[in-house]
Design an enzyme around this catalytic site. Structure first.
Site, mmCIF file in Angstrom:
data_model
loop_
_atom_site.group_PDB
_atom_site.id
_atom_site.type_symbol
_atom_site.label_atom_id
_atom_site.label_comp_id
_atom_site.label_asym_id
_atom_site.label_seq_id
_atom_site.Cartn_x
_atom_site.Cartn_y
_atom_site.Cartn_z
ATOM 1 N N ASP A 198 0.837 -1.195 0.000
ATOM 2 C CA ASP A 198 0.000 0.000 0.000
ATOM 3 C C ASP A 198 0.872 1.245 0.000
ATOM 4 O O ASP A 198 2.062 1.190 0.339
ATOM 5 C CB ASP A 198 -0.894 0.022 1.250
ATOM 6 C CG ASP A 198 -0.069 -0.002 2.538
ATOM 7 O OD1 ASP A 198 0.241 1.087 3.062
ATOM 8 O OD2 ASP A 198 0.301 -1.105 2.999
ATOM 9 N N ASP A 200 1.408 4.608 2.017
ATOM 10 C CA ASP A 200 1.076 5.005 3.377
ATOM 11 C C ASP A 200 0.203 6.255 3.383
ATOM 12 O O ASP A 200 0.073 6.970 2.380
ATOM 13 C CB ASP A 200 2.357 5.233 4.181
ATOM 14 C CG ASP A 200 2.155 4.911 5.652
ATOM 15 O OD1 ASP A 200 1.619 3.829 5.944
ATOM 16 O OD2 ASP A 200 2.528 5.737 6.504
#
Length: 258
Positions: A198, A200
């Site tokens: 992902d 952040d």
């Protein structure tokens, strides 16, 4: 022997032919029993960091027991695959990075085997250059970066995320410390292999990091990631001698590992 410590979503490594070893440690139970199998010329021990069914959050992982047990069964080199958030848009989900530095932002974790005496471990370069070179020789793997290790179990605020990025960090993780320093104290060569799941919170313009999305991304990439770890192991010479990692502390360990 070489070992692999599996991160979130990385709970198995061998088929049915692996043997299982339970190890009693002075630091309690390990996250799960250790399994041992073959990868090419290497005998490899595998331990899922969070347990076989993710029973342990990052701040409750029995790090000292895990590292001690791997050393006890003969591991002298450890690859540590882990899920990470990216602090730079260039490293999107699916990117594999082998960091060369870490920044510790954890607290309250037992991070040494030495509870008395003037003992200090050299830690300027926390990762073994030989293991790093083996992993970064593979196509598409990013060489270098600083991984900030946060306490968890919560994810970062946007302000924290931007702060880490401004300090030069490129990855954020919850488990890379104290594993790395405990390995150093035990004279185990250690290298993290990070899979980005992902962007952040301070990088992502959306709703922030959610655990369900992290696990979903890891599941999407887990089989090619396991294959990459297998290939990294194949790049390591079976010779156990490492002349590039510093001695742990110069002091005798405060327990018997024979």
């Amino acid at each position: 022997m070489l070992a692999v410590i599996g991160g979130s979503g990385f709970y198995t490594f061998f088929g049915a032919d692996a043997r299982t070893i339970d190890v009693d440690t002075p630091f309690g139970a390990t996250s799960a029993p250790i399994t041992v199998g073959a990868v090419g010329e290497h005998e490899v021990a595998f331990l899922p960091r969070h347990g076989a069914r993710h029973e342990y959050s990052a701040h409750t992982v029995p790090y000292r027991a895990n590292m001690w047990a791997l050393r006890k069964v003969g591991a002298r080199r450890v690859f540590a695959p882990c899920a990470v958030g990216s602090l730079t848009p260039e490293y999107g989900p699916g990117t594999v990075v082998v960091p060369d530095q870490l920044l510790d932002r954890t607290h309250g974790r037992a991070d040494t085997y030495f509870e008395s005496g003037g003992v200090h471990a050299s830690f300027a370069d926390p990762y073994c250059p030989i293991l790093r070179a083996a992993a970064t020789s593979l196509p598409g793997v990013i060489d270098g970066g600083t991984m900030v290790v946060i306490q968890g179990p919560r994810f970062s605020t946007r302000a924290e995320s931007r702060w880490y990025a401004s300090a030069g960090c490129t990855l954020v993780n919850m488990t890379g410390y104290p594993e790395a320093i405990l390995a150093r104290e035990l004279e185990i060569c250690y290298a993290a292999i990070a899979l980005v799941t992902d962007l952040d919170a301070g990088i992502d313009a959306g709703g922030g990091v959610k655990a369900v999305e992290v696990f979903s991304e890891f599941e999407k990439y887990i089989e090619p990631f396991k294959k990459l770890v297998h290939e990294a192991i194949d790049q390591v010479s079976p010779d156990l001698t490492c002349t590039q990692c510093p001695p742990h502390t110069g002091a005798d360990l405060p327990f018997d590992l024979s």
